[in-house]
Each structure stands twice: as structure tokens, then as C-alpha cells.
Design a protein around this motif. Structure first.
Motif, PDB file in Angstrom:
ATOM      1  N   ALA A 180      -1.580   0.046  -9.882  1.00 50.12           N
ATOM      2  CA  ALA A 180      -0.553   0.268  -8.858  1.00 50.12           C
ATOM      3  C   ALA A 180       0.840   0.390  -9.466  1.00 50.12           C
ATOM      4  O   ALA A 180       1.785   0.788  -8.774  1.00 50.12           O
ATOM      5  CB  ALA A 180      -0.575  -0.866  -7.838  1.00 50.12           C
ATOM      6  N   ARG A 216       0.624  -7.267  -7.451  1.00 47.92           N
ATOM      7  CA  ARG A 216       1.456  -6.113  -7.112  1.00 47.92           C
ATOM      8  C   ARG A 216       2.690  -6.024  -8.004  1.00 47.92           C
ATOM      9  O   ARG A 216       3.450  -5.065  -7.935  1.00 47.92           O
ATOM     10  CB  ARG A 216       1.906  -6.193  -5.644  1.00 47.92           C
ATOM     11  N   GLN A 231       5.874   9.192  -1.274  1.00 47.78           N
ATOM     12  CA  GLN A 231       6.367   9.339  -2.638  1.00 47.78           C
ATOM     13  C   GLN A 231       7.638   8.534  -2.825  1.00 47.78           C
ATOM     14  O   GLN A 231       8.410   8.320  -1.890  1.00 47.78           O
ATOM     15  CB  GLN A 231       6.649  10.817  -2.936  1.00 47.78           C
ATOM     16  N   ARG A 279       0.853  -1.187   0.000  1.00 48.43           N
ATOM     17  CA  ARG A 279       0.000   0.000   0.000  1.00 48.43           C
ATOM     18  C   ARG A 279       0.884   1.231   0.000  1.00 48.43           C
ATOM     19  O   ARG A 279       1.804   1.342   0.812  1.00 48.43           O
ATOM     20  CB  ARG A 279      -0.921  -0.024   1.221  1.00 48.43           C
ATOM     21  N   LYS A 280       0.629   2.143  -0.928  1.00 44.92           N
ATOM     22  CA  LYS A 280       1.440   3.344  -1.052  1.00 44.92           C
ATOM     23  C   LYS A 280       1.278   4.212   0.183  1.00 44.92           C
ATOM     24  O   LYS A 280       0.160   4.512   0.603  1.00 44.92           O
ATOM     25  CB  LYS A 280       1.021   4.118  -2.306  1.00 44.92           C
ATOM     26  N   GLU A 299       8.110  11.841 -10.754  1.00 46.07           N
ATOM     27  CA  GLU A 299       8.333  10.681  -9.901  1.00 46.07           C
ATOM     28  C   GLU A 299       9.780  10.173  -9.969  1.00 46.07           C
ATOM     29  O   GLU A 299      10.327   9.708  -8.973  1.00 46.07           O
ATOM     30  CB  GLU A 299       7.363   9.550 -10.273  1.00 46.07           C
ATOM     31  N   PHE A 333       6.168   2.473   0.799  1.00 45.34           N
ATOM     32  CA  PHE A 333       5.157   1.426   0.802  1.00 45.34           C
ATOM     33  C   PHE A 333       4.998   0.812   2.187  1.00 45.34           C
ATOM     34  O   PHE A 333       5.954   0.731   2.958  1.00 45.34           O
ATOM     35  CB  PHE A 333       5.526   0.302  -0.184  1.00 45.34           C
ATOM     36  N   CYS A 390       1.993   2.615 -11.323  1.00 46.76           N
ATOM     37  CA  CYS A 390       2.488   3.995 -11.294  1.00 46.76           C
ATOM     38  C   CYS A 390       2.891   4.455  -9.903  1.00 46.76           C
ATOM     39  O   CYS A 390       3.353   5.592  -9.732  1.00 46.76           O
ATOM     40  CB  CYS A 390       1.457   4.955 -11.887  1.00 46.76           C
ATOM     41  N   GLU A 391       2.757   3.600  -8.889  1.00 47.49           N
ATOM     42  CA  GLU A 391       3.150   3.975  -7.535  1.00 47.49           C
ATOM     43  C   GLU A 391       4.644   3.822  -7.298  1.00 47.49           C
ATOM     44  O   GLU A 391       5.173   4.309  -6.300  1.00 47.49           O
ATOM     45  CB  GLU A 391       2.378   3.132  -6.517  1.00 47.49           C
ATOM     46  N   ASP A 392       5.333   3.131  -8.201  1.00 44.10           N
ATOM     47  CA  ASP A 392       6.762   2.874  -8.018  1.00 44.10           C
ATOM     48  C   ASP A 392       7.545   3.411  -9.214  1.00 44.10           C
ATOM     49  O   ASP A 392       7.535   2.813 -10.284  1.00 44.10           O
ATOM     50  CB  ASP A 392       7.007   1.364  -7.870  1.00 44.10           C
TER      51      ASP A 392
END
Length: 368
Positions: A127, A90, A69, A65-66, A168, A74, A129-131
Motif C-alpha cells: 500500500a 498502513r 489518484q 482504502r485507495k 504519481e 483514500f 505506492c498508493e500515496d
């Protein structure tokens, strides 16, 4: 407790490529159970264990879970109730989200095999784009499998572009960026990696020395890189120097600290950019002695050997030129300070006489 082979090992087996390492995911276990079975915990952010015999990595199934930034923001959940499908969801790409049970059956909930067959690199879910590190990973995979005809899915490219536009990549540490660059160098298609990043407008974040990259640069570099044998012990260093061969010495000052590049790479690149022009045309004896002194041939002959090795893949530089220069270097190194002292010279006379005899040796060898 169930164990599955996951990720790159499954992907590369399906592609008929050599399997470099094997990673496993464990469903229905806990850290205490793993250690009771003799596994050694090595993960800090989430439980990863080394097998007591094979030393392969076994990670507990987890979700993420994010929480902030960047690459490390996480929160992981690795309860034994986490399913294999949740763990695979994931992951970055569908081709990396295929698992194999111990009986050989494949578990492929996100159609990774179909994308492998169609040669598509596609993200698993939103998800992705969270990393921000995944932008570099996908560029690296696109380069590695380019010769097989793989390309990045349009929707994945759009996600990656948005991540770059949102800044990012600026959250990544230079150490993490370098690791991805070095892996791409090892794959031997750094020009494809660079072109993907160029299309994403990401070069300024990843390697600002290459912001002028284009199709012509891609083609010229590709022609050089295909000549470098992978058996070369300095393969990645050679490719790195050819990759950044048009850099100015001013921009290369302190790149070890600025970009966290290992000193071997940085020194080789500066040597190449500074001395390639001198070596391309027959150098004068004085110029050659100056070069030998500058790179400290006397104490670090391997530095000159590496320079000549890189020159071999420079357009217009013949192998015979390199062999001759190495012969001159070897003959000149045989003249030592000890030999000068033995002739009765002392103090400041030693250096001047040493330079004189070395220059004489270079002049003599050049005229043969």
C-alpha cells in the motif's frame, strides 16, 4: 480503549534523538467517546483529537482504502474493531510502524527495530505506492538520517521509481511539495534529499530548477551547508538560497505562485542570485547605491542583512567584506529624505540630492 505512542517519537527515542512531538493511536474507541473524555476533534478526513491538557494528537486506529489518484484519494475506516497491527500496517516505513504501550513495551509487528539496527528505510507493505507523498517523505528521512548511515532498501527504491514513472508525483499540490522541502531544509541535509530525488528521476516534478543535479553539485553544496550554524534565525532561508544559488533571474520570476514558496524565501533567493556577483568583487560606489535602491535598504534594512548573511557562506566571500558592507549600509541609511528637505530642497530635487549625498557617503566610506 487502549492508547499507544506511535511513529516518530518511538523511532527517535530508539535512535537516541530528541523527541520533537508525540503522536498517539487509540484502539477501541469512537469519536463520541473521545469528546466525552474532553478531547477536541481537529481532523477533517479522519478523527484526530487533541488531548485536553498536553494538546498532543490522538488518532483513532484506522485502515485506509485507495479511492482515487494522489495524496488525498483514500477512504478511511476507524471502527473500534480496528486493531493496532492493522493501523501500523498502513504506515509508510517499518521504522515508523513501531508502537509503545503505556508500560513501555514495544509492539513491532513489521520488524522496524531490526531495520533501525541495520539502518534501513524499508516500506511496510504494498500500500506504500498508493500515496505519492511518501516518495518525498522517504527522501526526507534518508537525508535526515544520512549522517547515521541510513539508506533506502532496494525494493523500496524500486517502488518509488515506479511511482515517479507512473506520474504519481504530478498529483501532489505545490503546497504539499513545499512542506516536505521546508522540513528537509530544517533537517539541514537538503543536498541528500535532492540526490535521492535525482536517482528517482523525480527532480522535474519536485524542483525543476535543479534538473542538472549531480555528484559535483552535491559535494559543493554540502561543503557550504556544513558551515551554516543551525542557531541562525534564518537557517532554512539561507540553505534554500544556497540550494538554488545557480538559478537565473528569469526562472525565479513568480516562484511564489509557481511553486507556492513563501515570499521571504523567494525574495531572498532573487536578491542573492541578482546581487551576489556584484558583492563578490569590491563594488563601485554607483553599483552599491544601485543595489541599495533595488533592495530598498532605506525601508527594509533586514533584507540587506539577510543578503550579507547568505553571502558569508559563498566561497571566496570573506566575513570582513560583509562587515564592511554592513557598515557602509548603516552609514548611508543615516542620510534621510527629511534631512534633505530640512536643507531647503523640494520636489524632484529631493530624490536627486538624496542620491547625490548617499553616493558621496558610500564613496567616502569605501576609501577609508
Amino acid at each position: 480503549m487502549k492508547v499507544y505512542l506511535v511513529g516518530g517519537a518511538v523511532r527517535d527515542a530508539l535512535l537516541g534523538r530528541p523527541i520533537v512531538e508525540r503522536d498517539y493511536v487509540v484502539v477501541g474507541s469512537t469519536p463520541a467517546k473521545m469528546m466525552a473524555l474532553g478531547y477536541k476533534q481537529v481532523g477533517k478526513d479522519f478523527p484526530v483529537f487533541l488531548h485536553p491538557v498536553s494538546q498532543d494528537e490522538y488518532a483513532l486506529a484506522r485502515t485506509e482504502r485507495k479511492s482515487g489518484q494522489g495524496y488525498g484519494g483514500f477512504i478511511c475506516d476507524f471502527e473500534p474493531t480496528i486493531t493496532l497491527e492493522q493501523d501500523l500496517y498502513r504506515r509508510d516505513l517499518t521504522v515508523n510502524a513501531i508502537a509503545q504501550a503505556d508500560n513501555g513495551n514495544l509492539i513491532d509487528p513489521y520488524n522496524g527495530q531490526q531495520d533501525l539496527n541495520n539502518k534501513i528505510l524499508r516500506h511496510v507493505g504494498p500500500a506504500f505506492c498508493e500515496d505519492p507523498l511518501r516518495v518525498l517523505r522517504v527522501a526526507r528521512f534518508a537525508a535526515r538520517y544520512h549522517h547515521l548511515g541510513f539508506c533506502i532498501a532496494d525494493e523500496t527504491m524500486m517502488l518509488m521509481k515506479n511511482m515517479v514513472q507512473q506520474g504519481e508525483l504530478k498529483t501532489l499540490t505545490q503546497e504539499r511539495v513545499w512542506l516536505e522541502i521546508e522540513k528537509s531544509l530544517g533537517d539541514g541535509a537538503i543536498e541528500v534529499f535532492t540526490t535521492v530525488l535525482s536517482h528517482l528521476n523525480a527532480l522535474n516534478d519536485v524542483q525543476p530548477l535543479l534538473v542538472q543535479w549531480g555528484d559535483e553539485a552535491h559535494q559543493k553544496l554540502n561543503a557550504q551547508l556544513t558551515q551554516v550554524p543551525k542557531s541562525d534565525p534564518n537557517y532554512k532561508v539561507v540553505l534554500f538560497c544556497l540550494w538554488l544559488q545557480h538559478s537565473s533571474l528569469t526562472t525565479l520570476a513568480g516562484i511564489e505562485q509557481t511553486f507556492k514558496i513563501p515570499s521571504k524565501y523567494a525574495i531572498a533567493l532573487r536578491d542573492y542570485c541578482e546581487h551576489a556577483a556584484t558583492l563578490m568583487t569590491p563594488p563601485s560606489p554607483k553599483d552599491l547605491l544601485k543595489l541599495f535602491n533595488k533592495i530598498d535598504l532605506w525601508r527594509r534594512p533586514e533584507r540587506f542583512e539577510l543578503l550579507i548573511n547568505i553571502m558569508r557562506f559563498t566561497v571566496g566571500f570573506e566575513k570582513s567584506q560583509g562587515d564592511r558592507l554592513k557598515s557602509i549600509a548603516q552609514n548611508t541609511r543615516s542620510i534621510s529624505a527629511q534631512a534633505i528637505i530640512a536643507k531647503g530642497f523640494s520636489g524632484s530635487e529631493i530624490k536627486s540630492q538624496l542620491d547625490e549625498e548617499r553616493l558621496s557617503q558610500i564613496t567616502h566610506t569605501l576609501t577609508l
